[in-house]
Design a protein around this motif. Sequence first.
Motif, PDB file in Angstrom:
ATOM      1  N   ASN A   1    -119.732  13.823 -90.971  1.00  0.00           N
ATOM      2  CA  ASN A   1    -119.477  13.898 -92.256  1.00  0.00           C
ATOM      3  C   ASN A   1    -118.467  14.744 -92.592  1.00  0.00           C
ATOM      4  OD1 ASN A   1    -121.556  11.733 -94.103  1.00  0.00           O
ATOM      5  ND2 ASN A   1    -122.810  12.624 -92.499  1.00  0.00           N
ATOM      6  N   CYS A   2    -118.325  15.573 -91.638  1.00  0.00           N
ATOM      7  CA  CYS A   2    -117.138  16.586 -91.968  1.00  0.00           C
ATOM      8  C   CYS A   2    -115.686  16.191 -91.174  1.00  0.00           C
ATOM      9  CB  CYS A   2    -117.449  18.024 -91.744  1.00  0.00           C
ATOM     10  SG  CYS A   2    -118.854  18.737 -92.680  1.00  0.00           S
ATOM     11  N   CYS A   3    -115.886  15.556 -90.201  1.00  0.00           N
ATOM     12  CA  CYS A   3    -114.606  15.316 -89.424  1.00  0.00           C
ATOM     13  C   CYS A   3    -114.244  13.802 -89.701  1.00  0.00           C
ATOM     14  CB  CYS A   3    -114.869  15.619 -88.185  1.00  0.00           C
ATOM     15  SG  CYS A   3    -115.333  17.465 -87.586  1.00  0.00           S
ATOM     16  N   GLY A   4    -115.152  13.113 -90.038  1.00  0.00           N
ATOM     17  CA  GLY A   4    -114.974  11.586 -90.327  1.00  0.00           C
ATOM     18  C   GLY A   4    -114.546  10.818 -88.915  1.00  0.00           C
ATOM     19  N   PRO A   5    -113.495   9.957 -89.218  1.00  0.00           N
ATOM     20  CA  PRO A   5    -113.015   9.290 -87.851  1.00  0.00           C
ATOM     21  C   PRO A   5    -112.429   9.990 -86.684  1.00  0.00           C
ATOM     22  CG  PRO A   5    -112.143   8.337 -90.059  1.00  0.00           C
ATOM     23  CD  PRO A   5    -112.818   9.605 -90.506  1.00  0.00           C
ATOM     24  N   SER A   6    -112.054  11.362 -87.367  1.00  0.00           N
ATOM     25  CA  SER A   6    -111.342  12.215 -86.084  1.00  0.00           C
ATOM     26  C   SER A   6    -112.432  12.995 -85.342  1.00  0.00           C
ATOM     27  CB  SER A   6    -110.638  13.229 -86.891  1.00  0.00           C
ATOM     28  OG  SER A   6    -109.681  12.489 -87.720  1.00  0.00           O
ATOM     29  N   ARG A   7    -113.593  12.574 -85.582  1.00  0.00           N
ATOM     30  CA  ARG A   7    -114.846  13.456 -84.773  1.00  0.00           C
ATOM     31  C   ARG A   7    -114.914  13.407 -83.484  1.00  0.00           C
ATOM     32  NH1 ARG A   7    -117.143   9.469 -87.914  1.00  0.00           N
ATOM     33  NH2 ARG A   7    -118.632   7.848 -86.555  1.00  0.00           N
ATOM     34  N   PRO A   8    -115.349  14.405 -82.724  1.00  0.00           N
ATOM     35  CA  PRO A   8    -115.630  14.412 -81.468  1.00  0.00           C
ATOM     36  C   PRO A   8    -116.829  13.543 -81.255  1.00  0.00           C
ATOM     37  CG  PRO A   8    -115.916  16.472 -82.046  1.00  0.00           C
ATOM     38  CD  PRO A   8    -115.369  15.733 -83.147  1.00  0.00           C
ATOM     39  N   PHE A   9    -116.964  12.695 -80.179  1.00  0.00           N
ATOM     40  CA  PHE A   9    -118.288  11.781 -79.964  1.00  0.00           C
ATOM     41  C   PHE A   9    -118.646  11.839 -78.654  1.00  0.00           C
ATOM     42  CE2 PHE A   9    -115.051   8.646 -80.462  1.00  0.00           C
ATOM     43  CZ  PHE A   9    -115.424   7.847 -79.568  1.00  0.00           C
ATOM     44  N   THR A  10    -119.945  11.431 -78.655  1.00  0.00           N
ATOM     45  CA  THR A  10    -120.589  10.995 -77.277  1.00  0.00           C
ATOM     46  C   THR A  10    -121.314   9.612 -77.600  1.00  0.00           C
ATOM     47  OG1 THR A  10    -120.956  13.027 -76.497  1.00  0.00           O
ATOM     48  CG2 THR A  10    -122.157  11.072 -75.278  1.00  0.00           C
ATOM     49  N   ILE A  11    -120.745   8.539 -76.858  1.00  0.00           N
ATOM     50  CA  ILE A  11    -121.482   6.935 -77.115  1.00  0.00           C
ATOM     51  C   ILE A  11    -122.117   6.871 -75.634  1.00  0.00           C
ATOM     52  CG2 ILE A  11    -120.810   4.651 -77.385  1.00  0.00           C
ATOM     53  CD1 ILE A  11    -118.636   5.414 -79.039  1.00  0.00           C
ATOM     54  N   ARG A  12    -123.345   6.336 -75.790  1.00  0.00           N
ATOM     55  CA  ARG A  12    -124.224   6.102 -74.766  1.00  0.00           C
ATOM     56  C   ARG A  12    -124.206   4.859 -74.710  1.00  0.00           C
ATOM     57  NH1 ARG A  12    -125.626  11.056 -73.324  1.00  0.00           N
ATOM     58  NH2 ARG A  12    -125.657  12.681 -74.881  1.00  0.00           N
ATOM     59  N   ILE A  13    -123.899   4.094 -73.671  1.00  0.00           N
ATOM     60  CA  ILE A  13    -124.275   2.850 -73.257  1.00  0.00           C
ATOM     61  C   ILE A  13    -125.198   2.592 -72.231  1.00  0.00           C
ATOM     62  CG2 ILE A  13    -122.840   0.731 -72.605  1.00  0.00           C
ATOM     63  CD1 ILE A  13    -120.457   2.010 -73.400  1.00  0.00           C
ATOM     64  N   LEU A  14    -126.306   1.507 -72.956  1.00  0.00           N
ATOM     65  CA  LEU A  14    -127.500   1.236 -72.126  1.00  0.00           C
ATOM     66  C   LEU A  14    -127.377  -0.134 -71.564  1.00  0.00           C
ATOM     67  CD1 LEU A  14    -129.871   2.920 -74.748  1.00  0.00           C
ATOM     68  CD2 LEU A  14    -128.716   3.983 -72.868  1.00  0.00           C
ATOM     69  N   ASP A  15    -128.246  -0.239 -70.576  1.00  0.00           N
ATOM     70  CA  ASP A  15    -128.354  -1.783 -70.054  1.00  0.00           C
ATOM     71  C   ASP A  15    -129.755  -2.372 -70.664  1.00  0.00           C
ATOM     72  OD1 ASP A  15    -130.345  -0.570 -68.521  1.00  0.00           O
ATOM     73  OD2 ASP A  15    -129.294  -0.976 -66.660  1.00  0.00           O
ATOM     74  N   ASN A  16    -130.122  -3.411 -70.037  1.00  0.00           N
ATOM     75  CA  ASN A  16    -131.360  -4.068 -70.581  1.00  0.00           C
ATOM     76  C   ASN A  16    -132.641  -3.510 -70.107  1.00  0.00           C
ATOM     77  OD1 ASN A  16    -131.524  -4.655 -67.718  1.00  0.00           O
ATOM     78  ND2 ASN A  16    -131.643  -6.755 -68.135  1.00  0.00           N
ATOM     79  N   THR A  17    -132.516  -2.425 -69.410  1.00  0.00           N
ATOM     80  CA  THR A  17    -133.917  -1.617 -69.219  1.00  0.00           C
ATOM     81  C   THR A  17    -133.811  -0.316 -69.908  1.00  0.00           C
ATOM     82  OG1 THR A  17    -132.766  -0.414 -67.297  1.00  0.00           O
ATOM     83  CG2 THR A  17    -134.038  -2.735 -66.706  1.00  0.00           C
ATOM     84  N   GLY A  18    -132.687   0.039 -70.655  1.00  0.00           N
ATOM     85  CA  GLY A  18    -132.729   1.137 -71.518  1.00  0.00           C
ATOM     86  C   GLY A  18    -132.206   2.375 -70.625  1.00  0.00           C
ATOM     87  N   ARG A  19    -131.650   1.985 -69.510  1.00  0.00           N
ATOM     88  CA  ARG A  19    -131.021   3.139 -68.679  1.00  0.00           C
ATOM     89  C   ARG A  19    -129.499   3.365 -69.149  1.00  0.00           C
ATOM     90  NH1 ARG A  19    -129.232   1.145 -62.535  1.00  0.00           N
ATOM     91  NH2 ARG A  19    -128.677  -0.512 -63.985  1.00  0.00           N
ATOM     92  N   GLU A  20    -129.230   4.529 -69.232  1.00  0.00           N
ATOM     93  CA  GLU A  20    -127.767   4.809 -69.606  1.00  0.00           C
ATOM     94  C   GLU A  20    -126.693   4.610 -68.419  1.00  0.00           C
ATOM     95  OE1 GLU A  20    -127.459   8.674 -71.214  1.00  0.00           O
ATOM     96  OE2 GLU A  20    -125.114   8.687 -71.281  1.00  0.00           O
ATOM     97  N   VAL A  21    -126.005   3.632 -68.457  1.00  0.00           N
ATOM     98  CA  VAL A  21    -125.126   3.234 -67.379  1.00  0.00           C
ATOM     99  C   VAL A  21    -123.529   3.920 -67.574  1.00  0.00           C
ATOM    100  CG1 VAL A  21    -126.549   1.383 -66.712  1.00  0.00           C
ATOM    101  CG2 VAL A  21    -124.625   1.076 -68.359  1.00  0.00           C
ATOM    102  N   ILE A  22    -123.105   3.865 -68.747  1.00  0.00           N
ATOM    103  CA  ILE A  22    -121.815   4.255 -69.227  1.00  0.00           C
ATOM    104  C   ILE A  22    -121.981   5.320 -70.226  1.00  0.00           C
ATOM    105  CG2 ILE A  22    -119.393   3.928 -69.807  1.00  0.00           C
ATOM    106  CD1 ILE A  22    -120.222   0.944 -68.930  1.00  0.00           C
ATOM    107  N   THR A  23    -121.074   6.457 -70.112  1.00  0.00           N
ATOM    108  CA  THR A  23    -121.059   7.629 -71.296  1.00  0.00           C
ATOM    109  C   THR A  23    -119.474   7.761 -71.521  1.00  0.00           C
ATOM    110  OG1 THR A  23    -122.965   8.524 -70.529  1.00  0.00           O
ATOM    111  CG2 THR A  23    -121.295  10.000 -71.657  1.00  0.00           C
ATOM    112  N   LEU A  24    -119.189   7.590 -72.904  1.00  0.00           N
ATOM    113  CA  LEU A  24    -118.098   7.948 -73.265  1.00  0.00           C
ATOM    114  C   LEU A  24    -117.972   9.219 -74.130  1.00  0.00           C
ATOM    115  CD1 LEU A  24    -117.382   4.293 -74.793  1.00  0.00           C
ATOM    116  CD2 LEU A  24    -116.966   5.299 -72.368  1.00  0.00           C
TER     117      LEU A  24
END
Length: 312
Positions: free
Chosen positions: A147-170
């Motif tokens: 809410n302070c940085c808005g669209p410019s914010r740093p982030f981590t996006i965790r991508i999971l497969d069908n078993t709930g395992r994290e396979v990709i991290t952005l």
Amino acid sequence: MDKQNVQMNDPHPGTQLPGGYPHEYPPAAFPGPPGYTGYPGTQAGYPVPPAGYSGAGPVGFPVPYQPVTSQPGVPAGVPWMPAPPPPLNCPPGLEYLTQIDQLLIHQQIELLEVLTGFETCNKYEIKNSLGQRIYFAAEDTDCCTRNCCGPSRPFTIRILDNTGREVITLERPLRCTSCCFPCCLQEIEIQAPPGVPVGYVTQTWHPCLPKFTLQNERREDVLRITGPCIVCSCCADVDFEIKSLDDKYVVGKISKQWTGFVRELFTDVDNFGIQFPLDLDVKMKAVMLGACFLIDFMFFEMTRSEQRAGVW
């Protein structure tokens, strides 16, 4: 070039996908430069995953399809894509990408955000051309940052497969958003599995056009992305072309799809499509996925008040 563009936009009868995304795309749609023999397949020398990370299964043995319908945070009712046998030396979890040449990314509507304008963590469904879910992506940031940085914010996006395992991290670091500072432009790192970089997307400075460079794990340039001068469109898709390094050949595209006037005006929910050659290295397909998220945050992740101001 005109022939390639016609091929990329040619509708396919009977498809249930949004406009501009055919049911099936033959690899010949992106033939590449003269003498092109296909992108390299899986390559030896992938980094060893971190200790304790479970792979997709023994090489050469099919992975049983076990659809998950009660995974926390993942909506039920959408079928999952069956897991294909993992190719040799393929990063765990990326075997899904070996059999597809396009991805559909659908952002979920957050009711709290619609009603209050309070920025919540973004969540996405990532599907194939048949509408089967391949991955589920969720943003991992704190309330203050969102809410302070808005669209410019740093982030981590965790991508999971069908078993709930994290396979990709952005991972997107905090960078400057002004074109006046070309020494500190936007960047995102793609890890697969988490902790093992497989590629990067870096913004290329240009006074008018949005430009990006796709790099491999050694930070060597592989492909480029070029967007339109005006990154908005009413009742039409916005296309970012994926090109060869010399900008002569179009090998794919990332499209922000028009979702309707009401949704565009009152929410920041976006739908994207990615097209790429079927035989492209799975690591570069994952890098293109990361590029799509970076483009979303840079150009389309606006608050409701900002969207209304832009319209009115």
